[in-house]
Design a protein around this motif. Structure first.
Motif, PDB file in Angstrom:
ATOM      1  N   ILE A 265     -43.654 -63.849 -24.522  1.00 49.78           N
ATOM      2  CA  ILE A 265     -42.654 -64.213 -23.526  1.00 49.78           C
ATOM      3  C   ILE A 265     -41.480 -64.811 -24.292  1.00 49.78           C
ATOM      4  O   ILE A 265     -41.571 -65.911 -24.848  1.00 49.78           O
ATOM      5  CB  ILE A 265     -43.198 -65.248 -22.518  1.00 49.78           C
ATOM      6  CG1 ILE A 265     -44.356 -64.665 -21.720  1.00 49.78           C
ATOM      7  CG2 ILE A 265     -42.076 -65.710 -21.581  1.00 49.78           C
ATOM      8  CD1 ILE A 265     -45.099 -65.701 -20.873  1.00 49.78           C
TER       9      ILE A 265
ATOM     10  N   HIS B  30     -37.457 -66.055 -24.080  1.00 50.27           N
ATOM     11  CA  HIS B  30     -36.686 -66.625 -22.975  1.00 50.27           C
ATOM     12  C   HIS B  30     -35.426 -67.296 -23.501  1.00 50.27           C
ATOM     13  O   HIS B  30     -35.295 -67.576 -24.699  1.00 50.27           O
ATOM     14  CB  HIS B  30     -37.531 -67.642 -22.209  1.00 50.27           C
ATOM     15  CG  HIS B  30     -37.921 -68.837 -23.043  1.00 50.27           C
ATOM     16  ND1 HIS B  30     -37.252 -70.034 -22.986  1.00 50.27           N
ATOM     17  CD2 HIS B  30     -38.887 -68.992 -23.980  1.00 50.27           C
ATOM     18  CE1 HIS B  30     -37.807 -70.888 -23.840  1.00 50.27           C
ATOM     19  NE2 HIS B  30     -38.788 -70.279 -24.455  1.00 50.27           N
TER      20      HIS B  30
ATOM     21  N   CYS C 282     -35.631 -71.410 -17.405  1.00 49.87           N
ATOM     22  CA  CYS C 282     -35.823 -70.210 -16.585  1.00 49.87           C
ATOM     23  C   CYS C 282     -37.285 -70.063 -16.138  1.00 49.87           C
ATOM     24  O   CYS C 282     -37.749 -68.943 -15.937  1.00 49.87           O
ATOM     25  CB  CYS C 282     -35.375 -68.971 -17.358  1.00 49.87           C
ATOM     26  SG  CYS C 282     -36.140 -68.805 -18.994  1.00 49.87           S
TER      27      CYS C 282
ATOM     28  N   SER D 284     -39.981 -70.567 -17.833  1.00 51.03           N
ATOM     29  CA  SER D 284     -40.830 -69.942 -18.844  1.00 51.03           C
ATOM     30  C   SER D 284     -42.151 -70.677 -19.012  1.00 51.03           C
ATOM     31  O   SER D 284     -43.186 -70.053 -19.284  1.00 51.03           O
ATOM     32  CB  SER D 284     -40.100 -69.852 -20.184  1.00 51.03           C
ATOM     33  OG  SER D 284     -39.745 -71.130 -20.660  1.00 51.03           O
ATOM     34  N   THR D 285     -42.140 -72.011 -18.859  1.00 50.62           N
ATOM     35  CA  THR D 285     -43.399 -72.768 -18.974  1.00 50.62           C
ATOM     36  C   THR D 285     -44.330 -72.421 -17.822  1.00 50.62           C
ATOM     37  O   THR D 285     -45.547 -72.302 -18.009  1.00 50.62           O
ATOM     38  CB  THR D 285     -43.116 -74.277 -19.015  1.00 50.62           C
ATOM     39  OG1 THR D 285     -42.206 -74.557 -20.085  1.00 50.62           O
ATOM     40  CG2 THR D 285     -44.398 -75.065 -19.248  1.00 50.62           C
TER      41      THR D 285
ATOM     42  N   LYS E 115     -47.802 -72.333 -25.417  1.00 50.60           N
ATOM     43  CA  LYS E 115     -46.499 -72.853 -25.005  1.00 50.60           C
ATOM     44  C   LYS E 115     -45.699 -73.378 -26.196  1.00 50.60           C
ATOM     45  O   LYS E 115     -45.868 -74.511 -26.611  1.00 50.60           O
ATOM     46  CB  LYS E 115     -46.695 -73.972 -23.978  1.00 50.60           C
ATOM     47  CG  LYS E 115     -47.557 -73.605 -22.788  1.00 50.60           C
ATOM     48  CD  LYS E 115     -47.930 -74.857 -22.008  1.00 50.60           C
ATOM     49  CE  LYS E 115     -48.930 -74.575 -20.909  1.00 50.60           C
ATOM     50  NZ  LYS E 115     -49.411 -75.819 -20.278  1.00 50.60           N
TER      51      LYS E 115
ATOM     52  N   LYS F 279     -45.413 -67.856 -26.007  1.00 52.81           N
ATOM     53  CA  LYS F 279     -44.025 -68.146 -25.635  1.00 52.81           C
ATOM     54  C   LYS F 279     -43.413 -69.007 -26.736  1.00 52.81           C
ATOM     55  O   LYS F 279     -43.613 -70.221 -26.770  1.00 52.81           O
ATOM     56  CB  LYS F 279     -43.936 -68.881 -24.300  1.00 52.81           C
ATOM     57  CG  LYS F 279     -42.493 -69.188 -23.883  1.00 52.81           C
ATOM     58  CD  LYS F 279     -42.435 -70.123 -22.691  1.00 52.81           C
ATOM     59  CE  LYS F 279     -42.645 -71.563 -23.129  1.00 52.81           C
ATOM     60  NZ  LYS F 279     -41.748 -72.536 -22.457  1.00 52.81           N
TER      61      LYS F 279
ATOM     62  N   ASN G  38     -36.960 -70.944 -27.537  1.00 54.99           N
ATOM     63  CA  ASN G  38     -35.811 -70.046 -27.676  1.00 54.99           C
ATOM     64  C   ASN G  38     -35.048 -70.308 -28.974  1.00 54.99           C
ATOM     65  O   ASN G  38     -34.256 -69.466 -29.404  1.00 54.99           O
ATOM     66  CB  ASN G  38     -34.885 -70.153 -26.463  1.00 54.99           C
ATOM     67  CG  ASN G  38     -34.046 -71.404 -26.450  1.00 54.99           C
ATOM     68  OD1 ASN G  38     -34.537 -72.512 -26.680  1.00 54.99           O
ATOM     69  ND2 ASN G  38     -32.769 -71.256 -26.171  1.00 54.99           N
TER      70      ASN G  38
ATOM     71  N   LEU H 108     -37.296 -63.220 -20.413  1.00 52.99           N
ATOM     72  CA  LEU H 108     -37.102 -63.997 -19.193  1.00 52.99           C
ATOM     73  C   LEU H 108     -35.786 -64.766 -19.274  1.00 52.99           C
ATOM     74  O   LEU H 108     -35.493 -65.395 -20.293  1.00 52.99           O
ATOM     75  CB  LEU H 108     -38.280 -64.968 -19.024  1.00 52.99           C
ATOM     76  CG  LEU H 108     -38.247 -65.904 -17.820  1.00 52.99           C
ATOM     77  CD1 LEU H 108     -38.381 -65.118 -16.513  1.00 52.99           C
ATOM     78  CD2 LEU H 108     -39.380 -66.943 -17.930  1.00 52.99           C
ATOM     79  N   TYR H 109     -35.021 -64.741 -18.210  1.00 53.23           N
ATOM     80  CA  TYR H 109     -33.737 -65.437 -18.197  1.00 53.23           C
ATOM     81  C   TYR H 109     -33.437 -65.938 -16.790  1.00 53.23           C
ATOM     82  O   TYR H 109     -33.928 -65.392 -15.794  1.00 53.23           O
ATOM     83  CB  TYR H 109     -32.610 -64.497 -18.645  1.00 53.23           C
ATOM     84  CG  TYR H 109     -32.342 -63.352 -17.688  1.00 53.23           C
ATOM     85  CD1 TYR H 109     -31.278 -63.393 -16.793  1.00 53.23           C
ATOM     86  CD2 TYR H 109     -33.180 -62.233 -17.657  1.00 53.23           C
ATOM     87  CE1 TYR H 109     -31.052 -62.351 -15.905  1.00 53.23           C
ATOM     88  CE2 TYR H 109     -32.960 -61.185 -16.775  1.00 53.23           C
ATOM     89  CZ  TYR H 109     -31.886 -61.252 -15.895  1.00 53.23           C
ATOM     90  OH  TYR H 109     -31.672 -60.222 -15.015  1.00 53.23           O
TER      91      TYR H 109
ATOM     92  N   SER I 206     -35.556 -65.044 -13.516  1.00 57.32           N
ATOM     93  CA  SER I 206     -36.432 -66.121 -13.053  1.00 57.32           C
ATOM     94  C   SER I 206     -36.438 -66.248 -11.533  1.00 57.32           C
ATOM     95  O   SER I 206     -37.452 -66.648 -10.942  1.00 57.32           O
ATOM     96  CB  SER I 206     -36.013 -67.455 -13.679  1.00 57.32           C
ATOM     97  OG  SER I 206     -34.698 -67.826 -13.295  1.00 57.32           O
TER      98      SER I 206
END
Length: 342
Positions: A78, A80, A84, A86-87, A103, A148, A151, A172-173, A252
């Protein structure tokens, strides 16, 4: 930092609860910490701060760690652009027997910092490859690992996807106005964060928006935030086109509005079993009833209320910056919505 003998290394490396947490380039060693699956669920990020002082890291020479590591399981990613959900998304891959989400492991940050300090490409590629091997050790047989990265590590994405030819990814954004609202709501810390991000993006040569470098200091904080969003959006567009079917984009807001459909599609994309039933089961868990950062009760309505309140407080500034950023996006052919989006 404690050192351990080879028999203990063998036991450690066979157990995915021993997380490859940090890479120390000066000693060419990994720092391993024991994180139970329950502990993974409690922390928003796999950082020193998140773990607290109770966890004792063990130093394992890189060569020894790889020599004793078992074969990795399937691994997917993932990626990102921050703020957004992501977590929340990676937490939705903690499904025993199917997959486990990691994470923001610090290994990627360490490797990124090492690059900036002058590490050569072949060195970085070798350590990155071995770090991916260690992170992809499954918690139980048959599980996939969904990672993930922060970023901050996005410049490593091309290398990551090249090193793992079977891996799939989601980009993911958040929509631009939602991203700006998130930064504004975080006040000074959010505004400092976007300036730090811009500095890193500039150092990587990832900002090409037709703005003279000397003019960046004259931008407002939210303009700096928009520049960072546009630069990451441009990178994601290019990577989606380059990677092809192995990658998809995800807005998102689409994820938040219809998490069951988004998860079902991503479970299928990552080739996880029984995607339909697994997605339905996941959205009924506490993962979607609690704040993914704090663990406090948090509903979709709470989130929409927070976004609305942030928009109301900062509406004038956000509208002006959004208009300015959209003009740059048109001039630079940067899509506000990514291609190949779910």
């Amino acid at each position: 930092m404690a050192k351990i003998d080879p028999p203990q290394i063998d036991q450690m490396m066979s157990d995915a609860a021993w997380l490859a947490h940090r890479y120390d380039a000066s000693r060419d060693a990994f720092h391993m910490v024991h994180i139970s699956r329950t502990h993974h669920r409690k922390v928003p990020f796999l950082t020193d701060e998140g773990f607290g002082k109770s966890l004792r890291p063990f130093e394992v020479p890189r060569s020894a760690a790889i020599a004793h590591a078992p074969s990795p399981g399937p691994v997917h990613f993932i990626f990102h652009s921050a703020f957004c959900c992501s977590t929340l998304l990676v937490s939705a891959f903690d499904a025993a027997g199917m997959s486990m989400g990691l994470k923001e492991p610090m290994l990627f940050n360490d490797i990124s910092g090492w690059r900036h300090r002058g590490a050569q490409g072949p060195q970085v590629a070798r350590v990155l490859d071995e770090s991916l091997h260690l992170l992809a050790r499954p918690f139980s047989p048959g599980e996939a690992i969904i990672i993930k990265p922060s970023n901050i590590a996005n410049p490593l994405i091309p290398a990551i996807m090249a090193l793992r030819a079977e891996a799939r990814a989601v980009f993911l954004y958040a929509p631009l106005p939602d991203y700006l609202i998130s930064i504004a709501r975080k006040a000074m810390w959010g505004r400092l964060w976007v300036r730090d991000l811009l500095g890193k993006l500039l150092a990587e040569g990832m900002v090409d928006l037709g703005i003279d470098p000397k003019d960046y200091l004259g931008l407002t904080d939210l303009q700096v935030a928009a520049v960072g969003w546009l630069a990451q959006q441009a990178q994601f567009r290019d990577l989606l086109l380059r990677i092809g079917a192995r990658a998809v984009g995800l807005n998102s807001e689409i994820f938040v509005r219809n998490p069951a459909h988004s998860l079902e599609t991503l479970y299928q994309h990552f080739q996880l079993p029984d995607a339909v039933n697994a997605a339905k089961a996941m959205v009924e868990t506490d993962v979607f009833r609690r704040n993914s950062k704090t663990g406090d009760a948090f509903s979709a309505k709470d989130r929409s209320d927070a976004v609305r309140d942030g928009r109301d407080v900062h509406a004038g500034e956000i509208e002006k910056v959004e208009h300015w950023a959209k003009e740059i996006a048109v001039r630079c052919a940067i899509p506000l919505d990514l291609p190949q989006t779910l």
